[in-house]
Scaffold this motif. Structure first.
Motif, mmCIF file in Angstrom:
data_model
loop_
_atom_site.group_PDB
_atom_site.id
_atom_site.type_symbol
_atom_site.label_atom_id
_atom_site.label_comp_id
_atom_site.label_asym_id
_atom_site.label_seq_id
_atom_site.Cartn_x
_atom_site.Cartn_y
_atom_site.Cartn_z
ATOM 1 N N ALA A 67 -6.136 -4.275 12.384
ATOM 2 C CA ALA A 67 -7.114 -4.155 11.301
ATOM 3 C C ALA A 67 -6.686 -3.063 10.320
ATOM 4 N N PHE A 68 -6.213 -1.930 10.839
ATOM 5 C CA PHE A 68 -5.717 -0.879 9.952
ATOM 6 C C PHE A 68 -4.461 -1.315 9.209
ATOM 7 N N LEU A 69 -3.569 -2.037 9.882
ATOM 8 C CA LEU A 69 -2.373 -2.531 9.194
ATOM 9 C C LEU A 69 -2.739 -3.470 8.050
ATOM 10 N N ILE A 70 -3.713 -4.327 8.268
ATOM 11 C CA ILE A 70 -4.159 -5.238 7.214
ATOM 12 C C ILE A 70 -4.732 -4.450 6.039
ATOM 13 N N LEU A 71 -5.602 -3.487 6.340
ATOM 14 C CA LEU A 71 -6.198 -2.674 5.271
ATOM 15 C C LEU A 71 -5.151 -1.897 4.488
ATOM 16 N N PHE A 72 -4.255 -1.214 5.200
ATOM 17 C CA PHE A 72 -3.250 -0.409 4.518
ATOM 18 C C PHE A 72 -2.236 -1.278 3.781
ATOM 19 N N SER A 73 -1.910 -2.444 4.329
ATOM 20 C CA SER A 73 -0.994 -3.343 3.637
ATOM 21 C C SER A 73 -1.603 -3.830 2.331
ATOM 22 N N TYR A 74 -2.882 -4.107 2.366
ATOM 23 C CA TYR A 74 -3.561 -4.614 1.182
ATOM 24 C C TYR A 74 -3.767 -3.528 0.124
ATOM 25 N N TYR A 75 -4.279 -2.369 0.550
ATOM 26 C CA TYR A 75 -4.643 -1.335 -0.410
ATOM 27 C C TYR A 75 -3.515 -0.360 -0.740
ATOM 28 N N LEU A 76 -2.679 -0.015 0.219
ATOM 29 C CA LEU A 76 -1.636 0.984 -0.017
ATOM 30 C C LEU A 76 -0.331 0.345 -0.469
ATOM 31 N N VAL A 77 0.111 -0.667 0.256
ATOM 32 C CA VAL A 77 1.392 -1.296 -0.061
ATOM 33 C C VAL A 77 1.239 -2.284 -1.208
ATOM 34 N N GLY A 78 0.087 -2.930 -1.307
ATOM 35 C CA GLY A 78 -0.137 -3.883 -2.384
ATOM 36 C C GLY A 78 0.244 -5.303 -2.020
ATOM 37 N N ASP A 79 0.470 -5.561 -0.726
ATOM 38 C CA ASP A 79 0.753 -6.935 -0.303
ATOM 39 C C ASP A 79 -0.494 -7.778 -0.487
ATOM 40 N N LYS A 80 -0.274 -8.992 -0.923
ATOM 41 C CA LYS A 80 -1.393 -9.920 -1.092
ATOM 42 C C LYS A 80 -1.617 -10.652 0.226
ATOM 43 N N VAL A 81 -2.289 -9.959 1.128
ATOM 44 C CA VAL A 81 -2.577 -10.500 2.450
ATOM 45 C C VAL A 81 -3.688 -11.533 2.314
ATOM 46 N N SER A 82 -3.498 -12.693 2.941
ATOM 47 C CA SER A 82 -4.550 -13.701 2.980
ATOM 48 C C SER A 82 -5.640 -13.189 3.913
ATOM 49 N N LEU A 83 -6.751 -12.787 3.328
ATOM 50 C CA LEU A 83 -7.815 -12.217 4.137
ATOM 51 C C LEU A 83 -8.429 -13.243 5.086
ATOM 52 N N VAL A 84 -8.397 -14.517 4.716
ATOM 53 C CA VAL A 84 -8.921 -15.565 5.587
ATOM 54 C C VAL A 84 -8.030 -15.690 6.829
ATOM 55 N N LYS A 85 -6.710 -15.723 6.611
ATOM 56 C CA LYS A 85 -5.786 -15.820 7.742
ATOM 57 C C LYS A 85 -5.828 -14.559 8.590
ATOM 58 N N ALA A 86 -5.945 -13.397 7.946
ATOM 59 C CA ALA A 86 -6.037 -12.141 8.696
ATOM 60 C C ALA A 86 -7.312 -12.109 9.528
ATOM 61 N N ALA A 87 -8.423 -12.544 8.957
ATOM 62 C CA ALA A 87 -9.688 -12.581 9.695
ATOM 63 C C ALA A 87 -9.593 -13.567 10.862
ATOM 64 N N ALA A 88 -8.918 -14.691 10.639
ATOM 65 C CA ALA A 88 -8.740 -15.662 11.722
ATOM 66 C C ALA A 88 -7.906 -15.055 12.847
ATOM 67 N N GLY A 89 -6.857 -14.327 12.505
ATOM 68 C CA GLY A 89 -6.019 -13.687 13.517
ATOM 69 C C GLY A 89 -6.767 -12.633 14.299
ATOM 70 N N VAL A 90 -7.526 -11.800 13.617
ATOM 71 C CA VAL A 90 -8.304 -10.765 14.297
ATOM 72 C C VAL A 90 -9.383 -11.416 15.159
#
Length: 113
Positions: A78-101
């Protein structure tokens, strides 16, 4: 239980932030990576102490090591997803990330029972 979660949240956040910061701000040559890892090693030491405390407390309370490890893994990802999205700027698919979590959380429920 609150102490376990606090240890896992703090330790996982430190490690995920360190990895995310490295990806964004540290060049990919050996010397820069070595210097960064030496600089961040006290924080990584603290994170490992916190995680070790969380695993010890979690095992004492839950009596199920795989469930405790899975719980920490969910927090870390969950922290990796947050930091990847906000700090690194990767366009993480939040739907896929939520499904994985969600799948990880379902695994914790299966392991815990």
């Amino acid at each position: 239980m609150l102490g376990i979660l606090a240890c896992f949240v703090a330790g996982s956040a430190i490690i995920a932030l360190g990895v995310s910061w490295q990806v964004k701000h540290v060049s990919n040559d050996w010397w820069a990576l070595a210097k960064y890892n030496l600089t961040i090693s006290p924080l990584l030491f603290l994170a490992n102490i916190l995680l070790s405390m969380g695993f010890g407390l979690g095992h004492s309370a839950i009596k199920n090591v795989p469930a405790v490890v899975a719980m920490q893994t969910v927090i870390y990802y969950a922290f990796l997803i947050l930091f990847s999205y906000y700090l690194v700027g990767d366009k993480v698919s939040l739907v896929k990330a939520a499904a994985g979590v969600s799948l990880l959380a379902a695994g914790i429920w299966v392991l815990k029972s």
